[in-house]
Enzyme design. Structure first.
Site, PDB file in Angstrom:
ATOM      1  N   LYS A 123      14.159  -2.431 -62.563  1.00 25.20           N
ATOM      2  CA  LYS A 123      13.505  -3.415 -62.814  1.00 25.20           C
ATOM      3  C   LYS A 123      12.975  -4.581 -61.622  1.00 25.20           C
ATOM      4  CE  LYS A 123      16.231  -4.323 -66.046  1.00 25.20           C
ATOM      5  NZ  LYS A 123      17.925  -4.802 -67.170  1.00 25.20           N
ATOM      6  N   SER A 165      20.123  -7.598 -71.624  1.00 22.92           N
ATOM      7  CA  SER A 165      20.126  -7.677 -69.765  1.00 22.92           C
ATOM      8  C   SER A 165      19.174  -9.372 -69.074  1.00 22.92           C
ATOM      9  CB  SER A 165      19.924  -6.035 -69.422  1.00 22.92           C
ATOM     10  OG  SER A 165      18.699  -6.504 -69.392  1.00 22.92           O
TER      11      SER A 165
END
Length: 809
Positions: free
Chosen positions: A702, A659
């Site tokens: 996140k 990611s």
């Protein structure tokens, strides 16, 4: 695409559930939930598995924990079991022909306990009836008649022998050593001195006569012993006849009662024969016990043991069962699964008998259903093999594991196997199912029905209504306060957050039920009669607060500067990446500084994390993709002549996942182009070799992690901070209300991009640039500067190579 075009609107960040869609005042008005939410595939598989009677169609219910596998399975099994016949009782009884192999008796439900009581009562009656029969005048008369005949025969035999001896001048004497003969003199027994004074010829004649008489005596004794034996046998036959008469009357009623059950009738016949053969065991204790008091205690124990063989060991009693049994075995050790044979200590040795045979879950579930956790089953030694053997052979065999592996040498039994007809349901994780399917060839043959439970369900009005009924059903079942419409709506929103999808609802109900309980607690704390959204939110906040100590410490270290994160300004070759950490059930996001450095080299992108064994395989894969993107996107006709290094700064533990690959690529492009990246932005997303930004997991955590850091830093939110995410992740956004509110007020921003070019424009504020008809990027764009830098590296590499060749010449 400009930053403004990439920015998401507040309504794209959260899928709100409108409480107005619910017509109830509280969930107390709703009917109980009877159907299963969002599991049509699993429900169809369960129905098929239950209805399929062929061998091997056992079920494996696979799905994550908390999806209601066990509850759903039990509900379906309960409904089906009520329609099935009640299975029979099973008993173990003594095998009078081979005591080491107890016999199994099958009886209709309830008859097993009846047989046990009937046999127990029979033996108690015989303990009284048999002694009474032997005390009767008829038996005593017949016994005395036999004894009288034996005495008369003895007297006749010895009388005749005495007369023959006397006629020859010898006397027959009875001594402590037995019967003997001696010569007579004047009617008196000759003394040894007189015998020695006789002439030699006379002494030899006497000795010869004595030997002849002794031979006649031995013959007579042998005949009397045979007569005694015949008399004893005659008395025994008389005793057998008396005992048989005493037992026949009492067994006649039992034979009528159990007519049609051939195995029981055969057992009663064998029991009668054994009673007749061992009629002495039924003598009164005061008559049968040894004369020495010291032997009385062991004798009484032996007497009780003798009667123990007439017990009926009822191992399966279905007298109280309605329909087929459903057994859930939580501890499937071998003994609990297939039964065991226990031992007891006697006189320093371990002994056993058929009354110590104990049933297992397979015995109790025979004729019905057995539900077992697959992981627990596999953890227990020998249990998995024993279950497969029972299903494959169609019978339950109790075999002590110690004998198979020569662990013990105690005497044990071999009970007759019991026919098995059971439907087994294993509950487990998907990974375990696939491993068993791959590694165990028996698994596919024995568990042919795959019952797969989904994690989530479509967020539709119908499913929201079912969710409301589910909330009401749980509240009613657990005695919680009813939920108001806004409380139900907040639960549904949290359910969508758990799935990380605006269009899906979680059907992992365990955390949902926990949330309902905790929301009820907070509603009670403010003395509310119903649970509202504020109570649900407080329960969510409390769950986070109890678990976020580590997150709080990390954020504190970032604010203090120990962990270096910039949220203002712009820097070349540096970007804020985002990662996710999981501690137990709590997951949180945090920013990490990613830096890149480039120089002339041979086309290698060095992943420092991988070089020091801190990078996982997925992270390394993402880094390797970057070299493919650079080589294809810039100067495709030239060799890639750079050396680049990438690192997660202040990373002291493992890094995995791809990611951060887009963030690493942005850092590389910034360093190559010299264009600084805005440090007020953080980035997440993976990238492929074509430059497309791909979806990642944990997008909500996140974003919230960087939002919290920006809020805590000096100056707080300035209106410049934000996060760049993949456009494919937009539908996964279910952000906290404070984040959505900050975006609504323009104090925080969420940008969605589909390509690397879109992302670099947002991060730098400089156009990425597209190749023109001449095949070159527009001057001043990021891509132009990157390509020029790579062209410079290529030309330098070419000149160095030419100089090297000239030097070799």
């Amino acid at each position: 695409m400009s930053a403004r075009q990439s920015e998401l609107a507040p309504d794209q960040l959260y899928a709100r559930c409108d409480p107005a869609q619910f017509s109830f005042k509280t969930t107390a008005e709703l009917p109980p939930l009877t159907e299963v939410i969002g599991q049509p595939r699993a429900v169809e598989a369960i129905r098929f598995g239950i209805g399929m009677r062929a061998q091997g169609y056992n079920m494996y219910a696979l799905g994550p924990s908390g999806t209601g596998k066990a509850t759903t399975i039990r509900e379906f099994l309960t409904r089906e079991a009520a329609r099935l016949p009640t299975p029979p009782d099973w008993c173990y009884v003594h095998n009078f022909r081979d005591p080491g192999k107890p016999l199994a008796l099958r009886l209709p439900a309830g008859k097993g306990a009846m047989l046990r009581q009937d046999v127990r009562q029979l033996i108690e009656e015989l303990k009284t009836a048999i002694p009474a029969a032997f005390e009767g005048e008829d038996f005593e008369a017949r016994k005395q008649e036999v004894e009288q005949r034996l005495r008369e025969q003895q007297e006749q035999t010895f009388g005749a022998l005495r007369r023959r001896a006397e006629s020859r001048g010898y006397a027959m004497l009875r001594t402590p050593q037995g019967i003997g003969f001696a010569p007579l003199v004047n009617g008196q027994v000759m003394s040894p001195e007189q015998f020695q004074q006789l002439p030699q010829e006379k002494r030899e004649e006497i000795e010869s006569d004595l030997q002849a008489l002794q031979s006649e005596l031995e013959t007579a004794v042998r005949e009397l012993r045979q007569a005694e034996k015949a008399a004893r046998e005659e008395v025994r036959q008389v005793s057998r006849q008396v005992a048989l008469l005493a037992t026949q009357d009492r067994l006649r009623d039992l034979r009528v009662k159990y007519a049609g059950y051939d195995e029981v009738l055969s057992y009663l016949d064998a029991l009668q024969d054994d009673v007749v053969e061992n009629v002495g065991d039924f003598a009164p204790p005061e008559q049968a016990q040894p004369a020495l008091p010291a032997l009385a205690l062991p004798f009484l124990g032996a007497r009780e043991a003798a009667f123990k063989r007439y017990e009926v060991n009822l191992i399966v009693d279905n007298s109280m069962t309605q329909g087929a049994p459903i057994v859930v075995e939580d501890n499937p050790v071998l003994q609990n699964l297939v039964g065991t044979i226990e031992h007891r200590a006697e006189m320093g040795a371990l002994v056993t008998d058929f009354t110590l045979i104990k049933p297992g879950a397979l015995h109790r579930a025979n004729g019905g259903y057995l539900v077992v956790d697959a992981a627990e089953l596999l953890r227990k030694p020998f249990s998995w093999d024993a279950l497969k053997r029972a299903l494959r052979t169609g019978q339950i065999t109790i075999e002590p594991v110690g004998r198979e592996y020569s662990l013990v040498s105690t005497v044990t039994l071999e009970p007759q196997p019991i026919p098995l007809q059971v439907k087994v349901v294993l509950l487990g994780e998907p990974l375990l199912y696939y491993l068993l399917h791959e590694l165990d060839p028996d698994f596919a043959e024995l568990f042919k029905v795959q019952v797969e439970f989904a994690n989530d369900v479509e967020d539709s009005p119908e499913n929201r209504a079912l969710y409301a009924r589910f909330v009401g059903t749980v509240a009613r079942r657990e005695g919680l306060r009813p939920f108001a419409p806004d409380g139900v709506a907040r639960v549904i929103e949290h359910s969508a957050r758990l799935t990380e999808d605006q269009q899906r609802l979680s059907v992992r109900f365990r955390p949902i039920v926990d949330l309902l309980r905790e929301a009820d607690y907070w509603a009670g704390a403010r003395a509310s009669s119903a649970v509202h959204a504020v109570d649900v939110q407080r329960a969510i906040d409390a769950q986070v607060y109890r678990a976020d100590r580590i997150r709080e410490r990390i954020q504190q270290e970032i604010v203090r500067g120990t962990i270096m994160i910039d949220v203002r300004g712009a820097k070349v070759g540096q970007v804020n990446g985002l990662s996710v950490s999981s501690l137990g059930s709590f997951t949180f996001g945090r920013p990490s500084r990613i830096t890149a450095r480039t120089r002339l080299g041979r086309g290698q992108v060095v992943d420092i994390e991988r070089e020091v064994a801190l990078g996982g395989p997925l992270h390394s894969k993402g880094v390797l993709i970057l070299a493919g993107y650079l080589g294809a996107h810039y100067l495709p006709e030239e060799p890639l002549s750079l050396s680049a290094s990438l690192v997660f700064e202040q990373s002291y533990s493992g890094v995995d996942g791809d990611s951060a690959s887009s963030a690493e690529l942005y850092a590389l492009l910034s360093d190559l182009s010299g264009v600084p990246i805005r440090q007020s932005l953080a980035v997440t997303g993976s990238v492929n070799q074509k430059g497309e930004i791909q979806a990642i997991g944990g997008v909500n955590e996140k974003i919230e992690g960087f939002f919290d850091v920006c809020s805590l830093m000096e100056g707080g939110l300035t209106g410049e901070q934000g996060v760049v995410i993949p456009r494919a992740n937009v539908r996964h956004l279910m952000l906290r209300h404070d984040v959505v509110e900050a975006v609504q007020q323009g104090r925080f921003h969420i940008y969605a991009v589909s390509t690397v070019d879109e992302g670099i424009e947002v991060l730098t504020g400089v156009p990425a640039g597209q190749r023109g008809p001449d095949g070159r990027f527009p001057e001043g764009t990021v891509n132009y500067k990157v390509e020029e830098r790579l062209r410079f590296f290529a030309e330098r590499a070419r000149r160095q190579e030419e100089k090297g060749k000239e030097g070799q010449q």
